[in-house]
Design a protein around this motif. Structure first.
Motif, PDB file in Angstrom:
ATOM      1  N   ALA A 340       1.018  -1.138  -0.161  1.00  0.00           N
ATOM      2  CA  ALA A 340      -0.130  -0.003   0.017  1.00  0.00           C
ATOM      3  C   ALA A 340       0.650   1.420  -0.274  1.00  0.00           C
ATOM      4  O   ALA A 340       1.868   0.993   0.342  1.00  0.00           O
ATOM      5  N   GLN A 341       0.536   2.505  -0.137  1.00  0.00           N
ATOM      6  CA  GLN A 341       0.505   3.577  -0.044  1.00  0.00           C
ATOM      7  C   GLN A 341       1.125   3.882   1.109  1.00  0.00           C
ATOM      8  O   GLN A 341      -0.683   4.597   2.232  1.00  0.00           O
ATOM      9  N   LEU A 342       2.246   4.517   1.518  1.00  0.00           N
ATOM     10  CA  LEU A 342       2.161   5.380   2.904  1.00  0.00           C
ATOM     11  C   LEU A 342       2.350   6.694   2.919  1.00  0.00           C
ATOM     12  O   LEU A 342       2.156   7.387   1.994  1.00  0.00           O
ATOM     13  N   ASP A 343       1.505   7.312   3.894  1.00  0.00           N
ATOM     14  CA  ASP A 343       1.356   8.886   4.343  1.00  0.00           C
ATOM     15  C   ASP A 343       2.976   9.628   3.526  1.00  0.00           C
ATOM     16  O   ASP A 343       4.051   8.724   3.756  1.00  0.00           O
ATOM     17  N   ALA A 464      -7.962  -5.113  12.304  1.00  0.00           N
ATOM     18  CA  ALA A 464      -7.281  -5.137  11.013  1.00  0.00           C
ATOM     19  C   ALA A 464      -5.891  -6.213  11.019  1.00  0.00           C
ATOM     20  O   ALA A 464      -5.840  -7.199   9.633  1.00  0.00           O
ATOM     21  N   SER A 465      -5.306  -6.334  11.913  1.00  0.00           N
ATOM     22  CA  SER A 465      -3.930  -6.934  11.921  1.00  0.00           C
ATOM     23  C   SER A 465      -4.741  -8.191  12.428  1.00  0.00           C
ATOM     24  O   SER A 465      -3.596  -8.597  11.526  1.00  0.00           O
ATOM     25  N   MET A 466      -4.969  -7.991  13.545  1.00  0.00           N
ATOM     26  CA  MET A 466      -5.474  -9.438  13.570  1.00  0.00           C
ATOM     27  C   MET A 466      -6.007 -10.433  12.720  1.00  0.00           C
ATOM     28  O   MET A 466      -6.145 -11.937  12.587  1.00  0.00           O
ATOM     29  N   GLY A 472      -0.750  -5.432   3.140  1.00  0.00           N
ATOM     30  CA  GLY A 472      -0.672  -4.204   1.735  1.00  0.00           C
ATOM     31  C   GLY A 472       0.324  -3.351   2.933  1.00  0.00           C
ATOM     32  O   GLY A 472       1.451  -2.688   2.123  1.00  0.00           O
ATOM     33  N   GLU A 473      -0.369  -3.318   3.586  1.00  0.00           N
ATOM     34  CA  GLU A 473       0.095  -1.389   4.441  1.00  0.00           C
ATOM     35  C   GLU A 473       1.863  -1.891   5.497  1.00  0.00           C
ATOM     36  O   GLU A 473       2.344  -1.580   5.663  1.00  0.00           O
ATOM     37  N   VAL A 477       5.278  -0.675   5.126  1.00  0.00           N
ATOM     38  CA  VAL A 477       6.367  -0.515   6.294  1.00  0.00           C
ATOM     39  C   VAL A 477       7.356  -0.805   6.135  1.00  0.00           C
ATOM     40  O   VAL A 477       8.632  -0.262   6.311  1.00  0.00           O
ATOM     41  N   LEU A 478       7.818  -2.241   6.307  1.00  0.00           N
ATOM     42  CA  LEU A 478       8.812  -3.311   5.637  1.00  0.00           C
ATOM     43  C   LEU A 478       9.349  -2.561   4.628  1.00  0.00           C
ATOM     44  O   LEU A 478      10.816  -2.661   4.904  1.00  0.00           O
TER      45      LEU A 478
END
Length: 603
Positions: A340-343, A464-466, A472-473, A477-478
């Motif tokens: 995904a696209q980060l801020d 959402a994490s669970m 995608g996010e 981040v990674l």
């Protein structure tokens, strides 16, 4: 064999033999599942989040009493008259979760403000209070309790038999472990892991640690409530005894003995304690010739032994023993697609004032640490703050980064007054920082540490994490973390635990972490300390590149050669007061600076 294969094998074996186990063993496994559910919550709360609680048994009681009251109270029957009787336990579950969440939020808001030994003492206090509430409310049956609780029904199937209900218990336990594993393997999970030893650091990365602590407290309480709900419908009777302080301590034993930082350690601890307790209750009276709660003495000795010989619990010992034939999962790699696209943040134009301090003063009782300090940092420049030891540099650094509030004066960041705002608000406006004393999550990899710096650039929450809806996010981040790691020359150690690196590399990890947040201004507290000559040259080249990209940089440093070759402007402090300000050439020629560093009157 991978750990996942072992887990699948364990589940398959349990499913295969479940129908052939004797009734007593099935009941015992049901209790192990119920206890494990509470212990898993304690692993998250205590082992991962660093908050010790002796009161989880009270939350088990809230879940049990909520469903017991719904199923047996005439008043509840009037309120739920339109519903079939089989739906009452499910309404009891909803009530138990709602009441537990509310009580846990209120108690957490008060208790979690405490620190040190006051926190566990606070959990003991409200654990005892809830226990006596259960026993003294006649509507809940007093100390006699409530009986006649109906069994659970699911799609018309009765779950009265422990053999059937046990399947539900273990299914919910495994589902909880899966969800919590997903949570810990996420952006939010990195923030949770920072709560135990890195709260100040996490706040500076933009994490609302107070909110995370309360959410974790409520999560552990909800798991306990679900366990209590299942317990009530398995026993068909509740009274206050199973929810007293002693049981709360046993739950903590299970988490600590099994391995308080490991989810499967909770299952191991619950299994060992439950089996040991059952055996000791049979054998100790025979050996001693009298009855009594002698198993408590054995539990105490066991706890001392585990804390002395295996302070991290038995699960890490088991993991080390099986490491030769268990192949660990491959470390996370930089994603190649699907992220995904980060801020993104637009950097201010060159020369624009990013950080401004005006008449900033800090007093500690009669001591004036900083006295009316003025300073500004502009985009596309390196500004150095220097001074002898004890000049007040660290105090000033903390005030302009939100760790401390000035006694007088004003700090403005990106044109906004920051008076009274926490350090996470500074991070939100684009301030990234490192620390004089390195603050990293030592047991986590370099990649994990740097990824924490990008926390504010993502938005997926716990649910959402669970459910793994954040992949995608998380990939983005990674990828950003890996980009900064490579930029700082640390690619070879990306998957190495941060604590195993030398001090100089740890400082570079902190810089990479700060850069992952895409800051507009970077505050570096003695970044060259511990670096060798070539490493200092590489750091200077990196900072020069960042300056060219439009970043504002403030450096606090003792290495004068490093500062003079890098800085555009320099501010000099002595005894908390600015004694010089200007270019490196101007500062080097200033008699007051020479006197401050050489210790004499040079005029």
């Amino acid at each position: 064999m991978k750990p996942l294969h072992l887990v699948i094998g364990f589940i398959a074996l349990l499913a295969a033999v479940w129908g052939y186990l004797p009734p007593f063993t099935v009941t015992l496994l049901c209790y192990i599942g119920l206890y494990s559910m509470v212990a898993v919550g304690l692993v998250m709360l205590t082992g991962v989040g660093g908050m010790t609680s002796f009161g989880q048994a009270a939350f088990v009681g809230l879940g049990a009493y909520a469903t017991a009251w719904i199923c047996t109270s005439p008043q509840a029957a009037e309120l739920l008259g339109a519903l079939p009787k089989g739906a009452y336990p499910w309404v009891g579950l909803l009530l138990g979760l709602a009441v537990t969440a509310l009580v846990a939020w209120v108690l957490g808001a008060v208790t979690l403000r405490l620190s040190g030994h006051y926190l566990p003492l606070g959990t003991i206090a409200w654990g005892l209070s809830l226990y006596y509430v259960f026993g003294n409310l006649q509507s809940l049956g007093g100390f006699t309790g409530l009986s006649g609780i109906p069994p659970l029904e699911l799609f018309g199937l009765s779950l009265a038999s422990p053999r059937v209900l046990g399947v539900v218990i273990w299914a919910l336990l495994l589902l909880a472990i899966w969800a919590l594993h997903n949570l810990l393997d996420s952006r939010e999970g990195r923030a949770i892991r920072a709560l135990k030893t890195g709260r100040l650091m996490a706040e500076s990365m933009g994490v609302d640690t107070a909110q995370q602590r309360i959410k974790l407290f409520v999560l552990a309480a909800l798991l306990a409530a679900v366990s209590g709900w299942l317990y009530a419908h398995m026993q068909r009777f509740v009274n206050p005894t199973p929810f007293n302080l002693n049981i709360g301590i046993e739950y903590l034993f299970m988490a600590v003995v099994g391995g308080s930082g490991h989810l499967w350690g909770a299952v191991l601890g619950a299994t060992l304690i439950t089996l040991l307790k059952e055996q000791l209750q049979d054998w100790l009276p025979r050996l001693l010739g009298t009855t009594g709660n002698f198993e408590i003495v054995v539990f105490g000795l066991l706890m001392l032994l585990v804390l002395q010989r295996a302070s991290t619990g038995l699960w890490p010992l088991l993991a080390n023993a099986t490491r030769s034939w268990l192949r660990p999962d491959a470390p996370a790699r930089q994603p190649v697609g699907g992220a995904a696209q980060l801020d993104q943040r637009q950097l201010p134009p060159a020369g624009q004032q990013v950080l401004e301090a005006r008449k900033v003063t800090k007093r500690f009782a009669g001591l004036v640490a900083n006295n009316a300090v003025d300073m500004d940092v502009r985009a596309s420049e390196v500004h150095a703050l220097i001074g002898p030891n004890g000049a007040g540099k660290s105090t000033f650094f903390n005030m302009i980064s939100g760790v401390d509030d000035p006694t007088e004066g004003q700090v403005r960041l990106m044109g906004q007054d920051m008076r009274g705002k926490p350090s996470r608000a500074f991070a939100a406006l684009g301030l990234g920082r490192t620390f004089q004393h390195v603050r990293l999550l030592g047991e986590r990899s370099v990649l994990d540490n740097v990824a924490l710096g990008a926390h504010r650039r993502g938005h997926k929450g716990w649910v959402a994490s669970m459910l793994r809806l954040d992949r995608g996010e998380e990939a983005a981040v990674l990828a950003e973390a890996m980009r900064q790691i490579e930029r700082c020359g640390l690619a070879e150690v990306a998957h190495t635990p941060a604590a195993s690196l030398p001090l100089g590399q740890q400082r570079i990890v902190e810089i990479a972490r700060a850069l992952a947040g895409q800051p507009a201004i970077l505050l570096l507290d003695e970044p060259a300390a511990g670096l060798r000559h070539l490493e200092k040259q590489s750091l200077a080249a990196l900072l020069t590149q960042l300056r060219a990209e439009g970043l504002a940089i403030l450096v606090v440093e003792h290495d004068m050669e490093f500062v003079m070759n890098l800085a555009d402007r320099i501010t000099v402090l002595e005894f908390g007061t600015v004694i010089a300000h200007g270019t490196p050439a101007e500062v080097q020629a200033d008699p007051r600076v020479i006197a401050a560093y050489l210790g004499g009157d040079m005029l």
